[in-house]
Design a protein around this motif. Structure first.
Motif, mmCIF file in Angstrom:
data_model
loop_
_atom_site.group_PDB
_atom_site.id
_atom_site.type_symbol
_atom_site.label_atom_id
_atom_site.label_comp_id
_atom_site.label_asym_id
_atom_site.label_seq_id
_atom_site.Cartn_x
_atom_site.Cartn_y
_atom_site.Cartn_z
ATOM 1 N N GLY A 1 -6.160 -1.526 -7.393
ATOM 2 C CA GLY A 1 -4.842 -1.982 -7.819
ATOM 3 C C GLY A 1 -3.835 -1.982 -6.682
ATOM 4 O O GLY A 1 -2.984 -2.884 -6.590
ATOM 5 N N LEU A 2 -3.920 -0.991 -5.796
ATOM 6 C CA LEU A 2 -3.008 -0.946 -4.646
ATOM 7 C C LEU A 2 -3.281 -2.100 -3.681
ATOM 8 O O LEU A 2 -2.351 -2.732 -3.160
ATOM 9 N N ILE A 3 -4.550 -2.366 -3.426
ATOM 10 C CA ILE A 3 -4.899 -3.475 -2.527
ATOM 11 C C ILE A 3 -4.400 -4.801 -3.094
ATOM 12 O O ILE A 3 -3.835 -5.638 -2.371
ATOM 13 N N VAL A 4 -4.577 -4.976 -4.412
ATOM 14 C CA VAL A 4 -4.133 -6.213 -5.060
ATOM 15 C C VAL A 4 -2.607 -6.319 -5.042
ATOM 16 O O VAL A 4 -2.028 -7.385 -4.765
ATOM 17 N N ALA A 5 -1.925 -5.206 -5.323
ATOM 18 C CA ALA A 5 -0.460 -5.221 -5.411
ATOM 19 C C ALA A 5 0.190 -5.595 -4.077
ATOM 20 O O ALA A 5 1.234 -6.271 -4.049
ATOM 21 N N PHE A 6 -0.401 -5.171 -2.971
ATOM 22 C CA PHE A 6 0.201 -5.416 -1.662
ATOM 23 C C PHE A 6 -0.540 -6.498 -0.874
ATOM 24 O O PHE A 6 -0.393 -6.598 0.348
ATOM 25 N N THR B 1 -5.822 -1.788 2.840
ATOM 26 C CA THR B 1 -7.054 -2.534 3.080
ATOM 27 C C THR B 1 -8.237 -1.588 2.961
ATOM 28 O O THR B 1 -8.067 -0.397 2.651
ATOM 29 N N TRP B 2 -9.440 -2.124 3.216
ATOM 30 C CA TRP B 2 -10.639 -1.285 3.170
ATOM 31 C C TRP B 2 -11.662 -1.875 4.127
ATOM 32 O O TRP B 2 -11.400 -2.864 4.808
ATOM 33 N N ASP B 3 -12.847 -1.285 4.186
ATOM 34 C CA ASP B 3 -13.792 -1.653 5.237
ATOM 35 C C ASP B 3 -14.282 -3.090 5.148
ATOM 36 O O ASP B 3 -14.618 -3.696 6.162
ATOM 37 N N LEU B 4 -14.330 -3.674 3.944
ATOM 38 C CA LEU B 4 -14.799 -5.057 3.823
ATOM 39 C C LEU B 4 -13.689 -6.074 4.083
ATOM 40 O O LEU B 4 -13.972 -7.251 4.315
ATOM 41 N N GLY B 5 -12.435 -5.639 3.992
ATOM 42 C CA GLY B 5 -11.322 -6.515 4.316
ATOM 43 C C GLY B 5 -11.136 -7.676 3.378
ATOM 44 O O GLY B 5 -10.575 -8.711 3.757
ATOM 45 N N ALA C 1 -11.964 4.368 -3.456
ATOM 46 C CA ALA C 1 -10.900 5.349 -3.208
ATOM 47 C C ALA C 1 -11.121 6.086 -1.895
ATOM 48 O O ALA C 1 -10.154 6.541 -1.263
ATOM 49 N N ASN C 2 -12.366 6.216 -1.494
ATOM 50 C CA ASN C 2 -12.671 6.884 -0.228
ATOM 51 C C ASN C 2 -12.606 5.924 0.953
ATOM 52 O O ASN C 2 -12.595 6.349 2.114
ATOM 53 N N ARG C 3 -12.524 4.631 0.677
ATOM 54 C CA ARG C 3 -12.587 3.618 1.733
ATOM 55 C C ARG C 3 -11.252 2.913 1.953
ATOM 56 O O ARG C 3 -11.109 2.151 2.908
ATOM 57 N N ILE C 4 -10.294 3.160 1.073
ATOM 58 C CA ILE C 4 -8.996 2.513 1.215
ATOM 59 C C ILE C 4 -8.253 3.097 2.418
ATOM 60 O O ILE C 4 -8.334 4.303 2.696
#
Length: 488
Positions: free
Chosen positions: A297-302, A323-327, A340-343
Motif C-alpha cells: 500500500g505504501l509503494i502504491v500510495a507514493f 521502492t523494493w528490490d524488483l522496482g 515488508a522486509n524488502r521495502i
C-alpha cells in the motif's frame, strides 16, 4: 480366651501396627510430593483377628482424566499467548508506538506540515527520515516475525525429542506395573512413576488412555492416533534451518500421521506441540502477510505516474518514495511474500546524495516524471496528492483476514485490531484454562494427596492399638509367671 490365642492376637496387632505405621510414615515423608498418591493399609478379619492384606493407592480415575485434559489445554493456550505477546512487543507494547498504523500517522502528519510549507527543505528532510523510520520498522518487524517462527521450529524439535524420551520412560514404567500386577506384587511406586510421566506427556500433546489386562495402559492422541501401545510409536520432525516469509515449515508425524495445529485464539491446541504449529504456520504468517500488504500500500500510495498521460508514449507507473528490490508496482489483491522486509526508501531522496525535494516536485524516476517543472517553491500538489492517497481505497488480499477494499490507514489500524483481538481473547482463555486446571488439580489432590492432619491422627490410633497389644502381652506374661509358680 486361651493364652496361645491371646499371644496370637497380640502378634497380629504388632504386625498390623507395624505395617500401618510404615505406610503412614511414608505418606508423611511424601506430603510435599505432588506426584505421590496416598497409600493406605487394607485390613481384613480372619480367624486370628484383623490382618493387613494389601497396600492400596487412593485413586479417582475420573478426576485424573480431567487433570490430564486440563493440563493439555492450559499448556497449549499458554504457548500461544506467549507467542502473541512476543508479536505484540514487536509493535512497541501496549501503545503500539512502533506499529505501521502509528508510523503511517506520523508520516502523514509530516507530509501535511510540508504541504503547508512546501519550500522548507528541512521539513522535506524530516519527511524522508519519517519514511525511513516506517520502512525500517516494517523491515525489522518482518525479520523478527521470521525469528519467532524459527524459535517455534526449534521448540518443536526439542519438544519432539522430549516426547520420545518420555514415551521410552513410560514403556519401562508400564512394564513394571504389568509385571507387579501379574504376580500379585505391589505396583504402587510404578503407578506413581507412570502417572507422573503421563502428566508430562499431556503437556506436550493431548492424550487419552485405554486400560487393558494387568493394568496395561495404551495411549492415543486426542485425534485418535496411536501414541503408545505396548511399545512407543515414533514421533518424527525435521527442523527447518532458516525461515523466510515464503518458507513452509515441516510437519510433526506421530506413527506416520501428521499432527494438526491448534485453531483460534481460544485455541483448540492440546499440548505445546499443536500450539507451536499454530503459531509457526498460522498466526505469524498471517500477520506477516498483513505487513506485506501495508508495504504494498505504501509503494502504491507514493508511486510516480505519467505527468502527461495524454502525450504518448505513456510512461509506466513506477515506485516513488518507497521502492523494493524488483522496482515494480506489486500486483493488486495479492500478497507479495516478504515485501515488508524488502521495502526501502528510494535512495534518490535520501540526503546527502539524494534530494528530498524530488518528493515534492516529482522526478524520482528521472526527468520525465517531474511534475513541478518550474521548480516553484510553493508547489504542493504532489504532497497533497500523497496525503490523499492514504484514504484511497485499494484491494487488500482476503488471505490477510482483514482484507477487502480499504484505505491504507484503515487497513493498518485493522491489522493492529486483529492482533489485539487475538491477544485479548487468548489472555482471557488462558485465565479460564488456568482456573480449570487449578480446580481439577486441587480436586484430584484432595482425593489422592496426603493430609498431615489425617496421617498424624492415624498414627495416634495406631499408637493406641500398639499400647493395647503391649498391655495384652504384659497380662499374658503375668499369667504365665503365675502359672509357672503354681506348677512349682
Amino acid at each position: 480366651m486361651s493364652l496361645s490365642s491371646a499371644l496370637s492376637t497380640a502378634q497380629s496387632i504388632f504386625n498390623n501396627t507395624g505395617a500401618q505405621s510404615g505406610v503412614a510414615s511414608r505418606n508423611i515423608a511424601n506430603a510435599q510430593n505432588a506426584n505421590y498418591v496416598r497409600r493406605s493399609a487394607v485390613l481384613t478379619t480372619g480367624g486370628n483377628g484383623a490382618l493387613v492384606v494389601a497396600i492400596e493407592r487412593s485413586q479417582n480415575l475420573a478426576l485424573y482424566r480431567q487433570t490430564i485434559e486440563s493440563s493439555s489445554l492450559f499448556a497449549g493456550q499458554q504457548v500461544l499467548l506467549a507467542g502473541l505477546e512476543e508479536v505484540k512487543s514487536l509493535m512497541g507494547g501496549n501503545d503500539y508506538e512502533l506499529s505501521p498504523s502509528q508510523l503511517i500517522g506520523n508520516l502523514r502528519n509530516t507530509l501535511q506540515t510540508w504541504a503547508s510549507k512546501p519550500g522548507e527543505t528541512t521539513v522535506g528532510a524530516t519527511t524522508v527520515s519519517t519514511a525511513r523510520d516506517l520502512a525500517n520498522a516494517l523491515n525489522n518487524a518482518s525479520a523478527q516475525l521470521q525469528e519467532i517462527r524459527q524459535r517455534a521450529d526449534a521448540d518443536i524439535k526439542q519438544s519432539v525429542d522430549d516426547l520420545n524420551g518420555l514415551l521410552a520412560k513410560f514403556e519401562l514404567a508400564n512394564n513394571k506395573v504389568k509385571q507387579e500386577v501379574a504376580v500379585g506384587g505391589n505396583p504402587n511406586d510404578a503407578l506413581d512413576e507412570r502417572e507422573t510421566l503421563l502428566k508430562q506427556i499431556s503437556q506436550v500433546v493431548g492424550v487419552t488412555t485405554v486400560r487393558r489386562e494387568n493394568d496395561d495402559l495404551a495411549l492415543y492422541t486426542t485425534d485418535g492416533t496411536v501414541l503408545f501401545e505396548t511399545v512407543p510409536r515414533a514421533v518424527t520432525f525435521v527442523p527447518t534451518s532458516a525461515y523466510g516469509a515464503a518458507t513452509t515449515g515441516n510437519g510433526i508425524y506421530i506413527d506416520g500421521i501428521a499432527l494438526k495445529p491448534g485453531r483460534g485464539p481460544d485455541t483448540s491446541a492440546k499440548g505445546s506441540l499443536q500450539a507451536l504449529l499454530q503459531l509457526r504456520d498460522d498466526i505469524v504468517p498471517v500477520y506477516q502477510s498483513q505487513l506485506d500488504e501495508v508495504a504494498r500500500g505504501l509503494i502504491v500510495a507514493f508511486a510516480e505516474t505519467d505527468p502527461d498521460p495524454a502525450n504518448p508514449p505513456a510512461l509506466p507507473t513506477l515506485p516513488g518514495l518507497f521502492t523494493w528490490d524488483l522496482g515494480t508496482i506489486p500486483a493488486d489483491g495479492t500478497v507479495e511474500p516478504g515485501l515488508a522486509n524488502r521495502i526501502r526508501v528510494n535512495p534518490a531522496v535520501i540526503p546527502p546524495s539524494g534530494d528530498p525535494m524530488l518528493i515534492r516536485d516529482g522526478g524520482i524516476n528521472g526527468p520525465d516524471y517531474v511534475v513541478n517543472i518550474g521548480k516553484s517553491t510553493g508547489f504542493s500538489d504532489l504532497l497533497n496528492k500523497f496525503d490523499d492517497a492514504f484514504e484511497v481505497k485499494i484491494d487488500f488480499a482476503e488471505s490477510t483476514q482483514v482484507g477487502g477494499k480499504l484505505d491504507l490507514q484503515s487497513f493498518a489500524a485493522d491489522s493492529i485490531g486483529w492482533l489485539e483481538m487475538l491477544r485479548s481473547t487468548a489472555t482471557s482463555a488462558t485465565e479460564n484454562k488456568l482456573a480449570m486446571y487449578s480446580r481439577a488439580t486441587d480436586a484430584y489432590s484432595s482425593e489422592t494427596g496426603v493430609s498431615l492432619d489425617e496421617e498424624l491422627s492415624l498414627l495416634l490410633d495406631i499408637e493406641q492399638s500398639y499400647k493395647a497389644a503391649a498391655k495384652l502381652m504384659s497380662t499374658v506374661d503375668t499369667m504365665m509367671q503365675a502359672l509357672l509358680e503354681a506348677a512349682g
